[in-house]
Design a protein around this motif. Structure first.
Motif, PDB file in Angstrom:
ATOM      1  N   GLY A   1      -6.284  -1.435  -3.220  1.00  0.00           N
ATOM      2  CA  GLY A   1      -7.130  -0.592  -3.919  1.00  0.00           C
ATOM      3  C   GLY A   1      -8.301   0.131  -3.252  1.00  0.00           C
ATOM      4  N   ALA A   2      -8.616  -0.211  -2.060  1.00  0.00           N
ATOM      5  CA  ALA A   2      -9.736   0.371  -1.592  1.00  0.00           C
ATOM      6  C   ALA A   2      -9.588   1.606  -0.533  1.00  0.00           C
ATOM      7  CB  ALA A   2     -10.374  -0.847  -1.027  1.00  0.00           C
ATOM      8  N   HIS A   3     -10.547   1.811   0.246  1.00  0.00           N
ATOM      9  CA  HIS A   3     -10.514   2.736   1.395  1.00  0.00           C
ATOM     10  C   HIS A   3      -9.898   3.957   1.122  1.00  0.00           C
ATOM     11  CE1 HIS A   3     -11.198  -1.381   3.646  1.00  0.00           C
ATOM     12  NE2 HIS A   3     -12.270  -1.162   2.710  1.00  0.00           N
ATOM     13  N   GLY A   4      -9.790   4.564   0.105  1.00  0.00           N
ATOM     14  CA  GLY A   4      -9.235   5.987  -0.214  1.00  0.00           C
ATOM     15  C   GLY A   4      -7.800   6.146  -0.094  1.00  0.00           C
ATOM     16  N   TYR A   5      -7.049   5.098  -0.138  1.00  0.00           N
ATOM     17  CA  TYR A   5      -5.565   5.043  -0.304  1.00  0.00           C
ATOM     18  C   TYR A   5      -5.167   5.335  -1.738  1.00  0.00           C
ATOM     19  CZ  TYR A   5      -5.299   2.925   4.369  1.00  0.00           C
ATOM     20  OH  TYR A   5      -5.304   2.601   5.844  1.00  0.00           O
ATOM     21  N   LEU A   6      -3.937   5.444  -1.988  1.00  0.00           N
ATOM     22  CA  LEU A   6      -3.513   5.999  -3.324  1.00  0.00           C
ATOM     23  C   LEU A   6      -4.214   5.170  -4.646  1.00  0.00           C
ATOM     24  CD1 LEU A   6      -1.496   7.970  -4.648  1.00  0.00           C
ATOM     25  CD2 LEU A   6       0.237   6.257  -4.739  1.00  0.00           C
TER      26      LEU A   6
ATOM     27  N   ASN B   1       0.868  -1.168   0.005  1.00  0.00           N
ATOM     28  CA  ASN B   1      -0.124   0.060  -0.095  1.00  0.00           C
ATOM     29  C   ASN B   1       0.798   1.234   0.014  1.00  0.00           C
ATOM     30  OD1 ASN B   1      -2.370   1.531   0.126  1.00  0.00           O
ATOM     31  ND2 ASN B   1      -2.609   1.172   2.298  1.00  0.00           N
ATOM     32  N   HIS B   2       0.306   2.335  -0.559  1.00  0.00           N
ATOM     33  CA  HIS B   2       0.789   3.627  -0.375  1.00  0.00           C
ATOM     34  C   HIS B   2      -0.559   4.570   0.048  1.00  0.00           C
ATOM     35  CE1 HIS B   2       2.323   7.567  -1.158  1.00  0.00           C
ATOM     36  NE2 HIS B   2       3.546   7.186  -1.300  1.00  0.00           N
ATOM     37  N   PRO B   3      -0.318   5.501   1.273  1.00  0.00           N
ATOM     38  CA  PRO B   3      -1.468   6.268   1.575  1.00  0.00           C
ATOM     39  C   PRO B   3      -1.801   7.293   0.734  1.00  0.00           C
ATOM     40  CG  PRO B   3       0.543   6.940   2.756  1.00  0.00           C
ATOM     41  CD  PRO B   3       0.905   5.821   1.880  1.00  0.00           C
ATOM     42  N   GLY B   4      -0.812   7.895  -0.219  1.00  0.00           N
ATOM     43  CA  GLY B   4      -1.175   9.204  -0.954  1.00  0.00           C
ATOM     44  C   GLY B   4      -1.626  10.179   0.146  1.00  0.00           C
ATOM     45  N   ARG B   5      -2.821  11.018  -0.062  1.00  0.00           N
ATOM     46  CA  ARG B   5      -3.090  12.104   0.718  1.00  0.00           C
ATOM     47  C   ARG B   5      -3.749  11.627   2.186  1.00  0.00           C
ATOM     48  NH1 ARG B   5      -9.038  13.877  -1.955  1.00  0.00           N
ATOM     49  NH2 ARG B   5      -9.918  12.026  -1.323  1.00  0.00           N
ATOM     50  N   GLN B   6      -4.037  10.250   2.279  1.00  0.00           N
ATOM     51  CA  GLN B   6      -4.135   9.846   3.682  1.00  0.00           C
ATOM     52  C   GLN B   6      -3.395   9.502   4.564  1.00  0.00           C
ATOM     53  OE1 GLN B   6      -8.815   7.990   2.838  1.00  0.00           O
ATOM     54  NE2 GLN B   6      -7.103   6.486   3.107  1.00  0.00           N
TER      55      GLN B   6
ATOM     56  N   PRO C   1     -11.760  15.347   2.330  1.00  0.00           N
ATOM     57  CA  PRO C   1     -12.717  16.034   2.542  1.00  0.00           C
ATOM     58  C   PRO C   1     -12.946  16.180   4.114  1.00  0.00           C
ATOM     59  CG  PRO C   1     -13.371  14.665   0.819  1.00  0.00           C
ATOM     60  CD  PRO C   1     -11.910  14.171   1.204  1.00  0.00           C
ATOM     61  N   GLY C   2     -13.106  17.285   4.852  1.00  0.00           N
ATOM     62  CA  GLY C   2     -13.442  17.658   6.166  1.00  0.00           C
ATOM     63  C   GLY C   2     -12.263  17.296   7.175  1.00  0.00           C
ATOM     64  N   SER C   3     -11.062  16.999   6.588  1.00  0.00           N
ATOM     65  CA  SER C   3      -9.728  16.683   7.514  1.00  0.00           C
ATOM     66  C   SER C   3      -8.819  17.661   7.424  1.00  0.00           C
ATOM     67  CB  SER C   3      -9.623  15.345   6.999  1.00  0.00           C
ATOM     68  OG  SER C   3     -10.469  14.435   7.113  1.00  0.00           O
ATOM     69  N   ALA C   4      -8.928  18.841   7.075  1.00  0.00           N
ATOM     70  CA  ALA C   4      -7.896  20.002   6.726  1.00  0.00           C
ATOM     71  C   ALA C   4      -7.035  20.043   8.071  1.00  0.00           C
ATOM     72  CB  ALA C   4      -8.520  21.231   6.468  1.00  0.00           C
ATOM     73  N   LYS C   5      -7.313  19.794   9.267  1.00  0.00           N
ATOM     74  CA  LYS C   5      -6.815  20.021  10.183  1.00  0.00           C
ATOM     75  C   LYS C   5      -5.572  19.122  10.393  1.00  0.00           C
ATOM     76  CE  LYS C   5      -9.736  23.256  12.900  1.00  0.00           C
ATOM     77  NZ  LYS C   5     -10.278  23.553  14.299  1.00  0.00           N
ATOM     78  N   LEU C   6      -5.972  17.593  10.079  1.00  0.00           N
ATOM     79  CA  LEU C   6      -5.398  16.422  10.444  1.00  0.00           C
ATOM     80  C   LEU C   6      -4.552  16.034   9.227  1.00  0.00           C
ATOM     81  CD1 LEU C   6      -7.999  14.353  12.325  1.00  0.00           C
ATOM     82  CD2 LEU C   6      -6.032  15.596  13.319  1.00  0.00           C
ATOM     83  N   PHE C   7      -4.786  16.391   7.802  1.00  0.00           N
ATOM     84  CA  PHE C   7      -4.338  15.979   6.694  1.00  0.00           C
ATOM     85  C   PHE C   7      -4.034  17.169   6.054  1.00  0.00           C
ATOM     86  CE2 PHE C   7      -6.825  12.428   8.435  1.00  0.00           C
ATOM     87  CZ  PHE C   7      -5.845  11.304   8.221  1.00  0.00           C
ATOM     88  N   ALA C   8      -2.817  17.157   5.440  1.00  0.00           N
ATOM     89  CA  ALA C   8      -2.579  18.423   4.517  1.00  0.00           C
ATOM     90  C   ALA C   8      -3.023  18.215   3.153  1.00  0.00           C
ATOM     91  CB  ALA C   8      -0.926  18.483   4.442  1.00  0.00           C
ATOM     92  N   THR C   9      -3.379  19.337   2.465  1.00  0.00           N
ATOM     93  CA  THR C   9      -3.716  19.185   1.023  1.00  0.00           C
ATOM     94  C   THR C   9      -2.254  18.524   0.219  1.00  0.00           C
ATOM     95  OG1 THR C   9      -5.094  21.145   1.153  1.00  0.00           O
ATOM     96  CG2 THR C   9      -4.125  20.574  -1.023  1.00  0.00           C
ATOM     97  N   PRO C  10      -2.510  17.638  -0.542  1.00  0.00           N
ATOM     98  CA  PRO C  10      -1.541  16.956  -0.998  1.00  0.00           C
ATOM     99  C   PRO C  10      -0.830  18.061  -2.362  1.00  0.00           C
ATOM    100  CG  PRO C  10      -3.433  16.056  -1.866  1.00  0.00           C
ATOM    101  CD  PRO C  10      -3.667  16.798  -0.865  1.00  0.00           C
ATOM    102  N   ARG C  11       0.295  17.635  -2.835  1.00  0.00           N
ATOM    103  CA  ARG C  11       0.790  18.065  -3.880  1.00  0.00           C
ATOM    104  C   ARG C  11       0.654  16.956  -5.261  1.00  0.00           C
ATOM    105  NH1 ARG C  11       5.319  16.548  -6.378  1.00  0.00           N
ATOM    106  NH2 ARG C  11       6.320  15.445  -4.650  1.00  0.00           N
TER     107      ARG C  11
ATOM    108  N   THR D   1       3.414  13.040   7.395  1.00  0.00           N
ATOM    109  CA  THR D   1       3.788  13.517   6.123  1.00  0.00           C
ATOM    110  C   THR D   1       3.426  14.794   6.060  1.00  0.00           C
ATOM    111  OG1 THR D   1       3.916  11.122   5.267  1.00  0.00           O
ATOM    112  CG2 THR D   1       3.897  12.913   3.880  1.00  0.00           C
ATOM    113  N   PRO D   2       4.069  16.005   6.427  1.00  0.00           N
ATOM    114  CA  PRO D   2       3.400  17.360   6.081  1.00  0.00           C
ATOM    115  C   PRO D   2       3.527  17.691   4.646  1.00  0.00           C
ATOM    116  CG  PRO D   2       5.566  17.460   6.833  1.00  0.00           C
ATOM    117  CD  PRO D   2       5.470  15.923   7.020  1.00  0.00           C
ATOM    118  N   HIS D   3       4.045  17.068   3.698  1.00  0.00           N
ATOM    119  CA  HIS D   3       3.837  17.424   2.509  1.00  0.00           C
ATOM    120  C   HIS D   3       3.473  16.026   1.465  1.00  0.00           C
ATOM    121  CE1 HIS D   3       5.350  21.140   3.193  1.00  0.00           C
ATOM    122  NE2 HIS D   3       6.312  20.540   3.956  1.00  0.00           N
ATOM    123  N   PRO D   4       2.086  15.694   1.584  1.00  0.00           N
ATOM    124  CA  PRO D   4       1.887  14.392   0.993  1.00  0.00           C
ATOM    125  C   PRO D   4       1.742  14.436  -0.406  1.00  0.00           C
ATOM    126  CG  PRO D   4      -0.064  15.251   2.199  1.00  0.00           C
ATOM    127  CD  PRO D   4       1.010  16.140   2.540  1.00  0.00           C
ATOM    128  N   VAL D   5       1.465  13.287  -1.321  1.00  0.00           N
ATOM    129  CA  VAL D   5       1.465  13.342  -2.621  1.00  0.00           C
ATOM    130  C   VAL D   5       0.071  12.528  -3.053  1.00  0.00           C
ATOM    131  CG1 VAL D   5       3.965  13.720  -3.259  1.00  0.00           C
ATOM    132  CG2 VAL D   5       2.911  11.402  -2.893  1.00  0.00           C
TER     133      VAL D   5
END
Length: 418
Positions: free
Chosen positions: A180-185, A114-119, A137-147, A125-129
């Motif tokens: 390939g499920a649950h919102g990962y990369l 697996n790879h989490p991507g934005r999750q 959605p709804g997680s701006a305080k915990l998850f940064a906007t990805p590049r 990971t302060p700078h996710p991809v």
């Protein structure tokens, strides 16, 4: 549930071996589904705790054991504290020991890759991809906007999946499962909400599924035809405008054409958690028959009758499992949460000693705690077994949440778990 001779005799269907199209044999129809353990060492290795846990599960009675998600990038790709990460051979001895322990009771062993991507939490990971710069959605305080990933970075990630697959199978694991499920990369690439690219990796359903197909092809090139490659895939992500049943079926058809060995059906993301059975979109009739995504599995079976199918989510009784297998809709029953509370449940069920799981987390009556209980309850049970203790299913929810916070911190409460 009243135990009868007929009920016990019916479950012999669960004891039958399953031969995959490539000749690989799973000894019976029960599998331990992937559960993110959060027990890896600080350097990403599968240390003594995770091996102690899998030693407890070695004689559980399942024919197939799938590890929790093993990440392909220890520097920028951890989804939560305690993830195991495999990107080179530095933990070869530990991996070989883990594989040997997992298979010591007769189960086959696959690694979920697996790879989490934005999750991934900001603290990890302060700078996710991700495919596109779209925040969770709804997680701006915990998850940064990805590049947004570049084309070269995407190609590198494809190679990393394959490298991890080669390393773990060389270490003795029998196969791999792409998460390939649950919102990962992989799920992010498939989702029209998360993937808003207009290049060769997005813009149409065909281009959105290119990433998972390239990952599959790269893994196959590394491990060969005899090693099973499975995928855990959403039937849908249950979000308006997101990845739906029709597109999911197209992905399955494309993977089957590439030689997919087994499909595990799931659904939802961690903002719409259908896989946990807490999502309002699940009808009560679906809950009663236990298998949350059985209707989708039936559609796959009608479309691709030769593709082996595993279904995870909701199974609690012997009769529910037998019904799902006997109907012809699926081939393997996936069990996750029951094994954290009753590690011997599959063996007891096959032997006729029990008829159903006692999974029943205690609620605190406090709304915030109850929202956290469904995840922390099961994680803490795994942590107990990793210390050589037995599960404590009746322990108060507040104690479990407190222990979880002390171990992982508040930032991990919204982290993906399965």
């Amino acid at each position: 549930m009243q135990r009868t001779t007929e009920s016990v005799n019916r479950r012999t269907v669960l004891e039958r071996p399953l031969e995959l199209p490539n000749g690989f044999v799973i000894p019976n129809r029960l599998a331990k589904a992937a559960l993110s353990e959060g027990l890896g060492d600080r350097d990403g290795g599968p240390g003594t705790r995770i091996r102690t846990l899998y030693r407890r599960w070695a004689d559980s009675g399942v024919g197939l054991t799938i590890t929790g998600n093993v990440m392909i990038d220890r520097r920028h790709g951890l989804g939560e504290p305690g993830n195991v990460a495999v990107e080179d051979d530095r933990h070869g001895d530990q991996l070989r020991s883990w594989a040997e322990i997992t298979k010591s009771g007769g189960s086959r062993a696959w690694v979920q890759i697996n790879h989490p991507g934005r999750q991934t939490p900001r603290t990890l990971t302060p700078h996710p991809v991700a495919p596109s710069p779209v925040a969770l959605p709804g997680s701006a305080k915990l998850f940064a906007t990805p590049r947004e990933l570049t084309g070269a970075e995407i190609e590198d990630l494809v190679s990393r999946y394959a490298t991890t697959a080669r390393i773990v199978t060389d270490a003795g694991f029998d196969g791999v499962q792409i998460h390939g499920a649950h919102g990962y990369l992989v799920s992010q690439f498939l989702s029209p909400l998360a993937n808003q690219r207009t290049d060769g990796w997005g813009g149409t359903p065909e281009k959105r599924r290119r990433f998972v197909l390239e990952v599959f092809r790269a893994i196959r090139a590394e491990v060969g035809a005899d090693v099973p490659i499975a995928i855990k895939l959403n039937s849908a992500d249950f979000q308006k405008g997101g990845f739906g049943h029709e597109e999911s079926l197209e992905v399955v058809h494309a993977l089957a054409a590439e030689g997919l060995d087994l499909l595990e059906v799931s659904g939802g993301t961690y903002t719409s958690a259908a896989m946990l059975g807490v999502d309002v979109s699940l009808r009560e009739s679906t809950r009663r028959r236990e298998a949350y995504f059985l209707e989708y599995a039936e559609k796959v079976r009608a479309m691709l009758p030769q593709l082996p199918l595993m279904l995870t989510g909701g199974f609690r009784t012997a009769d529910g499992m037998v019904d799902a297998i006997e109907s012809g809709a699926i081939d393997v029953v996936g069990l996750g949460r029951p094994l954290t509370v009753q590690p011997d449940f599959p063996a007891d069920l096959l032997a006729g000693r029990v008829d159903e799981s006692v999974v029943n987390p205690r609620r605190s009556g406090i709304k915030l705690l109850d929202n956290l209980t469904e995840l922390t309850y099961y994680t803490v049970q795994m942590w107990r077994m990793a210390k050589g203790k037995e599960p404590a299913p009746d322990r108060h929810a507040a104690i479990n949440v407190t222990q979880y916070l002390l171990n992982n911190g508040i930032e991990s409460l919204r982290s993906p778990r399965a």
